[in-house]
Design a protein around this motif. Structure first.
Motif, PDB file in Angstrom:
ATOM      1  N   ALA A   1       0.831  -1.213   0.000  1.00 49.63           N
ATOM      2  CA  ALA A   1       0.000   0.000   0.000  1.00 49.63           C
ATOM      3  C   ALA A   1       0.863   1.260   0.000  1.00 49.63           C
ATOM      4  CB  ALA A   1      -0.933  -0.004   1.201  1.00 49.63           C
ATOM      5  N   ALA A   2       2.005   1.212   0.660  1.00 52.38           N
ATOM      6  CA  ALA A   2       2.902   2.371   0.654  1.00 52.38           C
ATOM      7  C   ALA A   2       3.478   2.611  -0.733  1.00 52.38           C
ATOM      8  CB  ALA A   2       4.026   2.165   1.662  1.00 52.38           C
ATOM      9  N   ALA A   3       3.688   1.538  -1.487  1.00 56.87           N
ATOM     10  CA  ALA A   3       4.226   1.677  -2.841  1.00 56.87           C
ATOM     11  C   ALA A   3       3.161   2.132  -3.835  1.00 56.87           C
ATOM     12  CB  ALA A   3       4.831   0.358  -3.298  1.00 56.87           C
ATOM     13  N   LEU A   4       1.894   1.906  -3.545  1.00 60.73           N
ATOM     14  CA  LEU A   4       0.805   2.235  -4.466  1.00 60.73           C
ATOM     15  C   LEU A   4       0.039   3.477  -4.022  1.00 60.73           C
ATOM     16  CD1 LEU A   4      -0.671  -1.328  -5.011  1.00 60.73           C
ATOM     17  CD2 LEU A   4       0.858  -0.069  -6.509  1.00 60.73           C
ATOM     18  N   ARG A   5       0.719   4.495  -3.570  1.00 54.37           N
ATOM     19  CA  ARG A   5       0.029   5.654  -3.023  1.00 54.37           C
ATOM     20  C   ARG A   5      -0.697   6.484  -4.070  1.00 54.37           C
ATOM     21  NH1 ARG A   5       5.426   6.786  -2.960  1.00 54.37           N
ATOM     22  NH2 ARG A   5       6.017   8.640  -4.121  1.00 54.37           N
ATOM     23  N   GLY A   6      -0.515   6.207  -5.354  1.00 55.23           N
ATOM     24  CA  GLY A   6      -1.209   6.955  -6.392  1.00 55.23           C
ATOM     25  C   GLY A   6      -2.627   6.480  -6.651  1.00 55.23           C
ATOM     26  N   LEU A   7      -2.987   5.305  -6.163  1.00 54.01           N
ATOM     27  CA  LEU A   7      -4.324   4.763  -6.397  1.00 54.01           C
ATOM     28  C   LEU A   7      -5.337   5.329  -5.404  1.00 54.01           C
ATOM     29  CD1 LEU A   7      -3.546   0.978  -6.924  1.00 54.01           C
ATOM     30  CD2 LEU A   7      -4.073   2.661  -8.668  1.00 54.01           C
ATOM     31  N   GLU A   8      -6.602   5.151  -5.740  1.00 57.13           N
ATOM     32  CA  GLU A   8      -7.657   5.515  -4.801  1.00 57.13           C
ATOM     33  C   GLU A   8      -7.628   4.548  -3.622  1.00 57.13           C
ATOM     34  OE1 GLU A   8     -11.441   5.723  -6.651  1.00 57.13           O
ATOM     35  OE2 GLU A   8     -10.733   7.058  -8.236  1.00 57.13           O
ATOM     36  N   THR A   9      -8.291   4.913  -2.545  1.00 58.61           N
ATOM     37  CA  THR A   9      -8.204   4.161  -1.295  1.00 58.61           C
ATOM     38  C   THR A   9      -8.683   2.721  -1.438  1.00 58.61           C
ATOM     39  OG1 THR A   9      -8.571   6.213  -0.101  1.00 58.61           O
ATOM     40  CG2 THR A   9      -8.857   4.177   1.128  1.00 58.61           C
ATOM     41  N   PHE A  10      -9.852   2.516  -2.041  1.00 59.25           N
ATOM     42  CA  PHE A  10     -10.383   1.166  -2.155  1.00 59.25           C
ATOM     43  C   PHE A  10      -9.529   0.310  -3.081  1.00 59.25           C
ATOM     44  CE2 PHE A  10     -13.248  -2.026  -4.050  1.00 59.25           C
ATOM     45  CZ  PHE A  10     -13.566  -2.720  -2.901  1.00 59.25           C
ATOM     46  N   GLY A  11      -9.076   0.866  -4.181  1.00 58.19           N
ATOM     47  CA  GLY A  11      -8.218   0.121  -5.105  1.00 58.19           C
ATOM     48  C   GLY A  11      -6.886  -0.232  -4.477  1.00 58.19           C
ATOM     49  N   ARG A  12      -6.343   0.693  -3.711  1.00 57.50           N
ATOM     50  CA  ARG A  12      -5.074   0.438  -3.033  1.00 57.50           C
ATOM     51  C   ARG A  12      -5.226  -0.642  -1.969  1.00 57.50           C
ATOM     52  NH1 ARG A  12      -1.721   5.458  -0.712  1.00 57.50           N
ATOM     53  NH2 ARG A  12      -2.607   5.023   1.303  1.00 57.50           N
ATOM     54  N   LEU A  13      -6.334  -0.616  -1.226  1.00 62.66           N
ATOM     55  CA  LEU A  13      -6.593  -1.638  -0.217  1.00 62.66           C
ATOM     56  C   LEU A  13      -6.747  -3.015  -0.849  1.00 62.66           C
ATOM     57  CD1 LEU A  13      -7.325  -2.313   2.781  1.00 62.66           C
ATOM     58  CD2 LEU A  13      -9.684  -1.961   2.108  1.00 62.66           C
ATOM     59  N   LEU A  14      -7.510  -3.077  -1.917  1.00 61.34           N
ATOM     60  CA  LEU A  14      -7.743  -4.348  -2.597  1.00 61.34           C
ATOM     61  C   LEU A  14      -6.445  -4.906  -3.183  1.00 61.34           C
ATOM     62  CD1 LEU A  14     -10.038  -6.281  -3.347  1.00 61.34           C
ATOM     63  CD2 LEU A  14     -10.248  -5.040  -5.494  1.00 61.34           C
ATOM     64  N   ALA A  15      -5.664  -4.055  -3.827  1.00 61.48           N
ATOM     65  CA  ALA A  15      -4.399  -4.499  -4.413  1.00 61.48           C
ATOM     66  C   ALA A  15      -3.407  -4.917  -3.327  1.00 61.48           C
ATOM     67  CB  ALA A  15      -3.806  -3.394  -5.271  1.00 61.48           C
ATOM     68  N   ALA A  16      -3.393  -4.208  -2.210  1.00 62.38           N
ATOM     69  CA  ALA A  16      -2.463  -4.532  -1.130  1.00 62.38           C
ATOM     70  C   ALA A  16      -2.791  -5.872  -0.489  1.00 62.38           C
ATOM     71  CB  ALA A  16      -2.473  -3.428  -0.087  1.00 62.38           C
ATOM     72  N   VAL A  17      -4.060  -6.133  -0.242  1.00 58.19           N
ATOM     73  CA  VAL A  17      -4.448  -7.418   0.364  1.00 58.19           C
ATOM     74  C   VAL A  17      -4.198  -8.569  -0.610  1.00 58.19           C
ATOM     75  CG1 VAL A  17      -6.407  -8.745   1.255  1.00 58.19           C
ATOM     76  CG2 VAL A  17      -6.073  -6.398   1.981  1.00 58.19           C
TER      77      VAL A  17
END
Length: 129
Positions: free
Chosen positions: A58-74
């Motif tokens: 999630a720290a590496a994907l800070r450009g995404l929206e919150t829900f997309g970043r959460l989904l990608a991180a999990v």
């Protein structure tokens, strides 16, 4: 002498939740590494195995929206855990402690890389404007 006060909203509990999540994840890693027979070992360790890589991703994907970043991180955390387990099983070096150490090391390295890449201050292109 002036007193400096930090203005915080009474409803802003995100730092408190982040601290609690860090404490639970740290306890999970310590319980797993110590080989404790506590009933909290399983849930706390599972939380650590999901939260540590998810935080780094999630720290590496800070450009995404919150829900997309959460989904990608999990999803990335689950994939990383499966790759670590599969690699350890393929090399016949499987152990619970080893898995915790490898996931911790990869997560710490990913978080460190994401934090060092973060731009500080103004960029060269924006300074001339």
């Amino acid at each position: 002498m002036r007193t400096i006060r930090v203005k915080t909203s009474p409803r802003d509990v995100s730092p408190l939740l982040a601290g609690a999540a860090t404490a639970v994840a740290g306890c999970g890693a310590l319980l797993a590494l110590a080989g404790s027979d506590s009933p909290l070992r399983g849930p706390f360790t599972l939380f650590f195995l999901l939260a540590a890589p998810a935080t780094a991703i999630a720290a590496a994907l800070r450009g995404l929206e919150t829900f997309g970043r959460l989904l990608a991180a999990v999803a990335g955390a689950v994939a990383l855990n499966m790759l670590v387990a599969q690699g350890m099983l393929a090399t016949h070096h499987w152990s619970v402690r080893g898995g915790i150490v490898v996931v911790s090391a990869i997560s710490a390295l990913g978080l460190l890389l994401a934090l060092t890449r973060r731009p500080r201050g103004r960029t060269a292109r924006r300074q001339g404007v």
